[in-house]
Write an enzyme that holds these catalytic residues in place. Structure first.
Site, PDB file in Angstrom:
ATOM      1  CE  LYS A 146     -40.713 -11.576 -35.412  1.00  0.00           C
ATOM      2  NZ  LYS A 146     -41.077 -10.265 -35.980  1.00  0.00           N
TER       3      LYS A 146
ATOM      4  CE1 TYR B 252     -35.180  -8.406 -35.723  1.00  0.00           C
ATOM      5  CE2 TYR B 252     -35.577  -8.406 -33.365  1.00  0.00           C
ATOM      6  CZ  TYR B 252     -35.883  -8.855 -34.638  1.00  0.00           C
ATOM      7  OH  TYR B 252     -36.904  -9.766 -34.811  1.00  0.00           O
TER       8      TYR B 252
ATOM      9  CG  PHE C  62     -39.892  -0.544 -35.695  1.00  0.00           C
ATOM     10  CD1 PHE C  62     -39.156  -1.724 -35.601  1.00  0.00           C
ATOM     11  CD2 PHE C  62     -39.918   0.119 -36.905  1.00  0.00           C
ATOM     12  CE1 PHE C  62     -38.469  -2.228 -36.689  1.00  0.00           C
ATOM     13  CE2 PHE C  62     -39.227  -0.378 -38.010  1.00  0.00           C
ATOM     14  CZ  PHE C  62     -38.494  -1.563 -37.895  1.00  0.00           C
TER      15      PHE C  62
ATOM     16  CB  THR D 223     -42.372  -7.291 -42.708  1.00  0.00           C
ATOM     17  OG1 THR D 223     -41.057  -7.712 -43.078  1.00  0.00           O
ATOM     18  CG2 THR D 223     -42.361  -6.756 -41.291  1.00  0.00           C
TER      19      THR D 223
ATOM     20  NE  ARG E  19     -43.536 -12.518 -41.004  1.00  0.00           N
ATOM     21  CZ  ARG E  19     -42.336 -12.161 -41.418  1.00  0.00           C
ATOM     22  NH1 ARG E  19     -42.132 -11.864 -42.685  1.00  0.00           N
ATOM     23  NH2 ARG E  19     -41.335 -12.102 -40.566  1.00  0.00           N
TER      24      ARG E  19
ATOM     25  CD  GLU F  87     -31.104 -14.097 -38.215  1.00  0.00           C
ATOM     26  OE1 GLU F  87     -31.453 -12.958 -38.560  1.00  0.00           O
ATOM     27  OE2 GLU F  87     -31.723 -15.122 -38.571  1.00  0.00           O
TER      28      GLU F  87
END
Ligand code: CMP
Length: 145
Positions: free
Chosen positions: A10, A50, A58, A92, A103, A127
């Site tokens: 990202k 999404y 969000f 997440t 992460r 995806e």
């Protein structure tokens, strides 16, 4: 079972210059990179990508975050690839992620958690279809070794 899954580095991961380290972790785990490119995500694509988050508070900031810079998109293939990628990325929220996960090591917060990974085999196929043309995938024998 041989599976395919999608990982995006990202914009926050791209800005932190951890693209190489992220790919390295997947390759060290024995997964094959079968597609790889940089791409600027669009509102249209993210709306579909999404769709399951559309009603979340969000959602708009998520879409904005994902368009801040190009992302690095890849398809990884291997035995049990989906679970392996889950384990390497961690959950997440970086605060909940075990030490040694991407992460935990590079993430800051839920929005800035460095990587996206497919939730399931079905999500991966969706995806892949949204981001890659068939000729951009180098699966199995077409890898040439
Ligand atoms: P990702 O795996 O790409 O799927 C949806 C993303 O929403 C998630 O990673 C997070 O980066 C992002 N996000 C932003 N805010 C939140 C939040 N409050 N809770 C969960 N996910 C969030």
């Amino acid at each position: 079972m041989t599976e395919r899954t999608v990982v995006l580095v990202k914009p926050d991961g791209f800005a932190k210059k951890v693209v190489g380290q992220v790919i390295d972790r997947f390759e060290r785990a024995g997964l094959n990179v079968v597609a790889l490119k940089m791409v600027r995500l669009t509102p249209k694509l993210l709306d579909v990508w999404y769709v399951h988050h559309k009603d979340k508070p969000f959602f708009l900031s998520l879409v904005a975050d994902m368009m801040a810079t190009p992302v690095v998109a890849m398809v990884l293939e291997g035995e049990g690839a989906i679970q392996i990628v889950f384990d390497i990325c961690g959950p997440t929220d970086p605060a909940q992620a075990p030490a040694g996960t991407i992460r935990k090591d590079f993430g800051e917060s839920k929005p800035k958690n460095v990587v996206h990974r497919s939730d399931s085999a079905e999500a991966a196929e969706k995806e892949i279809g949204l981001l890659f043309k068939p000729e951009e995938l180098f699966l199995g024998e077409s890898r040439g070794f």
